[in-house]
Motif scaffolding. Structure first.
Motif, PDB file in Angstrom:
ATOM      1  N   VAL A 191       0.870  -1.257  -0.065  1.00 14.09           N
ATOM      2  CA  VAL A 191       0.198   0.114  -0.033  1.00 14.09           C
ATOM      3  C   VAL A 191       0.882   1.386  -0.044  1.00 14.09           C
ATOM      4  O   VAL A 191       0.751   2.279  -0.600  1.00 14.09           O
ATOM      5  CB  VAL A 191      -1.063  -0.146   1.216  1.00 14.09           C
ATOM      6  CG1 VAL A 191      -1.812   1.270   1.241  1.00 14.09           C
ATOM      7  CG2 VAL A 191      -1.695  -1.081   1.250  1.00 14.09           C
TER       8      VAL A 191
ATOM      9  N   ALA B 161      -7.321   0.266  -5.517  1.00  6.87           N
ATOM     10  CA  ALA B 161      -6.203   1.268  -5.613  1.00  6.87           C
ATOM     11  C   ALA B 161      -5.350   0.625  -6.939  1.00  6.87           C
ATOM     12  O   ALA B 161      -5.018   1.514  -7.795  1.00  6.87           O
ATOM     13  CB  ALA B 161      -5.203   1.049  -4.283  1.00  6.87           C
TER      14      ALA B 161
ATOM     15  N   MET C 176      -7.478   6.437  -6.346  1.00  8.82           N
ATOM     16  CA  MET C 176      -6.559   5.628  -5.654  1.00  8.82           C
ATOM     17  C   MET C 176      -6.355   6.151  -4.158  1.00  8.82           C
ATOM     18  O   MET C 176      -6.275   5.506  -3.218  1.00  8.82           O
ATOM     19  CB  MET C 176      -5.160   6.321  -6.270  1.00  8.82           C
ATOM     20  CG  MET C 176      -4.620   5.624  -7.538  1.00  8.82           C
ATOM     21  SD  MET C 176      -3.072   5.840  -8.301  1.00  8.82           S
ATOM     22  CE  MET C 176      -3.041   7.616  -8.103  1.00  8.82           C
ATOM     23  N   ASP C 177      -6.913   7.453  -3.984  1.00  6.73           N
ATOM     24  CA  ASP C 177      -6.547   7.975  -2.541  1.00  6.73           C
ATOM     25  C   ASP C 177      -7.666   7.478  -1.766  1.00  6.73           C
ATOM     26  O   ASP C 177      -7.544   7.028  -0.453  1.00  6.73           O
ATOM     27  CB  ASP C 177      -6.714   9.706  -2.400  1.00  6.73           C
ATOM     28  CG  ASP C 177      -5.216  10.108  -2.423  1.00  6.73           C
ATOM     29  OD1 ASP C 177      -4.502   9.701  -1.456  1.00  6.73           O
ATOM     30  OD2 ASP C 177      -4.823  10.859  -3.160  1.00  6.73           O
TER      31      ASP C 177
ATOM     32  N   SER D 284      -9.104   4.661  -2.177  1.00  6.05           N
ATOM     33  CA  SER D 284      -8.892   3.172  -1.816  1.00  6.05           C
ATOM     34  C   SER D 284      -7.743   3.070  -0.913  1.00  6.05           C
ATOM     35  O   SER D 284      -7.686   1.911  -0.122  1.00  6.05           O
ATOM     36  CB  SER D 284      -8.502   2.353  -3.282  1.00  6.05           C
ATOM     37  OG  SER D 284      -9.558   2.618  -4.265  1.00  6.05           O
ATOM     38  N   PHE D 285      -6.800   3.818  -1.052  1.00  9.43           N
ATOM     39  CA  PHE D 285      -5.597   3.678  -0.234  1.00  9.43           C
ATOM     40  C   PHE D 285      -6.132   3.846   1.252  1.00  9.43           C
ATOM     41  O   PHE D 285      -5.785   3.102   2.284  1.00  9.43           O
ATOM     42  CB  PHE D 285      -4.540   4.759  -0.308  1.00  9.43           C
ATOM     43  CG  PHE D 285      -3.549   4.524  -1.419  1.00  9.43           C
ATOM     44  CD1 PHE D 285      -3.264   3.503  -1.804  1.00  9.43           C
ATOM     45  CD2 PHE D 285      -3.221   5.600  -2.473  1.00  9.43           C
ATOM     46  CE1 PHE D 285      -2.436   3.078  -2.966  1.00  9.43           C
ATOM     47  CE2 PHE D 285      -2.387   5.273  -3.434  1.00  9.43           C
ATOM     48  CZ  PHE D 285      -2.044   4.158  -3.899  1.00  9.43           C
TER      49      PHE D 285
END
Length: 495
Positions: free
Chosen positions: A23, A91, A121-122, A124-125
């Motif tokens: 991650v 992500a 992406m953010d 999901s992170f």
């Protein structure tokens, strides 16, 4: 009745956090390259921080929701693992798509598509981050908490080192181009994101497969939670209005330690956000000697083309940002090995404060490093020619790395003992407010400060980050630690 939670072996603790390596690999790629990508796609310096607001906003929205949901989740995969796995898959999708923004020009402007993929992406992170933090709190007994979060910090920084270095390696070892014309993304960055997505999924699967979470009955026993009360609470589905009221009640009644740590977090993350957004333009201007006008899309449109020398310098500086970010992650990883022992010996507050102070001084010292003399640097895997000032910047990365290691571990180790065991997930999610809000404030004001106060001379905004970090070091001494916390109900009241 509470019983002693079994201690974990080193490798069990390692497996619990191993997915964080992947991650953070993806997160490091984002931190080192998104400003570069968005700049190439057409963003100016003032708007860069506004695009980066996507990251903390996603954290602000996602982590408390995921935290509360994971507190109530018990299924075949466990309690936290379903969210970790789901977040990793999403992500990876964002990482595959973002560097291909120019391919979607028929549907929307590449810069807008890039911003949307940054949001994916953010989000999901953040779905991964909070459950990973809570997983350590769930699985690791109190007496191993320092080492638990230190190992997590070590793995985070190993992932960050590899992720930060990857575009440089792909350029200087594999031979992929690191330059991009306006509206395009450099091939080395594209392939770095592909590899990052693959590693992210692989490492998360390792944690999901190798870690077996406690059953509800075991968890309640080890944490001293009344099973009947917990099950009744989980089964109760209150109306949305009531749930929001209860959530805000928890925020208002958060433990005192959490409130005090929030002040430290504000100054720390305000500084980190500036570093991630503006290191690339700062060193391109300050170290490579590129005039700030070449970061102005209006000026570039007026002259019609960017000189090859400027394109090459931006590519080289972008790669060197990866080297610098990898360097501070290496130093953070090394410091993480000793962090638990140092905290046990000298106290968490002293180590935390000293680390932030070193980080702040290191940011301010950026001003001292400006030497345009070309030097040959042997990096073992390849040799490159860069300005001497770029090499000198490796020195402040030591202090920044020490600060980063402490930021990743110390607040959570100090906080975990102050949280009610039946509300760990939701409070860890709420604690992410202290990570997201300062970044949002930084994103809203840093671009204005840079353009209006410093006339787009980006090195001075790095100094602002240093002053903020020093303020965080001072604020640590006002934090009062507590070793244990009582159970609370939905309204945040002690039961």
């Amino acid at each position: 009745m509470q019983s002693n939670q079994p201690k974990l072996s080193f490798w069990q603790i390692w497996n619990v956090s191993f997915g964080f390596l992947g991650v953070q690999f993806g997160f490091a790629l984002q931190n080192a390259n998104v400003s570069r990508i968005l700049s190439d796609l057409g963003a100016d310096l003032h708007s860069l921080s506004l695009f980066w607001l996507v990251a903390p906003v996603m954290g602000l929205l996602v982590q408390p929701i995921v935290g509360a949901a994971s507190d109530r989740t018990w299924n075949r995969l466990g309690r936290r693992r379903p969210f970790i796995l789901g977040g990793a898959i999403l992500a990876a999708v964002g990482m595959f798509l973002m560097p291909n923004a120019p391919l979607f020009v028929a549907f929307m402007a590449p810069m807008i598509f890039g911003a949307l993929m940054l949001a994916l992406m953010d989000a999901s992170f953040n779905v991964c981050f909070q459950p990973f933090r809570s997983l350590v709190s769930d699985m690791v007994p109190a007496e191993q908490r320092n080492i638990g979060y230190s190992i997590q910090s070590l793995l985070i920084n190993i992932g960050a080192v590899i992720g930060s270095l990857l575009p440089f390696v792909l350029t200087n070892v594999v031979g992929l181009s690191n330059t991009a014309n306006a509206g395009e993304v450099a091939p080395s960055v594209v392939w770095a994101f592909y590899l990052g997505a693959t590693i992210l999924l692989g490492s998360v699967l390792w944690t999901v497969i190798r870690t077996k979470e406690y059953s509800p009955s075991q968890y309640y026993q080890y944490k001293g939670v009344d099973p009947k009360l917990a099950e009744a609470e989980a089964a109760h589905k209150a109306p949305l209005k009531d749930r929001l009221t209860q959530f805000f009640a928890l925020v208002v009644n958060m433990p005192t330690t959490m409130k005090q740590l929030a002040v430290v977090q504000f100054f720390s993350w305000f500084a980190l956000f500036i570093m991630w957004v503006y290191t690339m333009p700062a060193i391109t201007q300050h170290i490579w000697g590129i005039d700030k006008q070449w970061f102005d899309p209006d000026y570039i449109a007026q002259v019609g083309m960017v000189p090859d020398a400027v394109i090459a310098a931006k590519g080289a500086a972008g790669d060197w940002v990866g080297i610098l970010f990898a360097a501070y992650s290496v130093f953070a990883a090394v410091f993480s090995v000793f962090l638990a022992k140092l905290a046990d010996t000298f106290g968490r507050k002293f180590i935390y404060s000293t680390s932030l102070l070193l980080g702040g001084i290191s940011y301010v010292s950026f001003l001292a490093f400006q030497d345009l003399t070309p030097v040959d640097v042997n990096l073992l895997i390849t040799q490159v020619t860069v300005p001497a000032g770029a090499v000198d910047l490796l020195l402040p990365m030591i202090g920044i790395g020490i600060a980063w290691a402490a930021i990743l571990a110390m607040p959570y180790a100090m906080l975990a003992g102050a949280l009610p065991p039946n509300k760990t997930g939701v409070y860890m999610g709420i604690f992410n407010f202290t990570v997201a809000l300062p970044q949002i404030v930084s994103g809203l004001v840093a671009g204005w400060i840079l353009s209006s106060v410093f006339d787009n001379d980006a090195k001075y905004i790095i100094v602002v980050a240093g002053v903020s970090m020093i303020c965080g070091a001072i604020a640590v001494f006002f934090v009062k630690e507590h070793k244990a916390a009582p159970l609370v109900n939905e309204e945040g009241e002690v039961i």
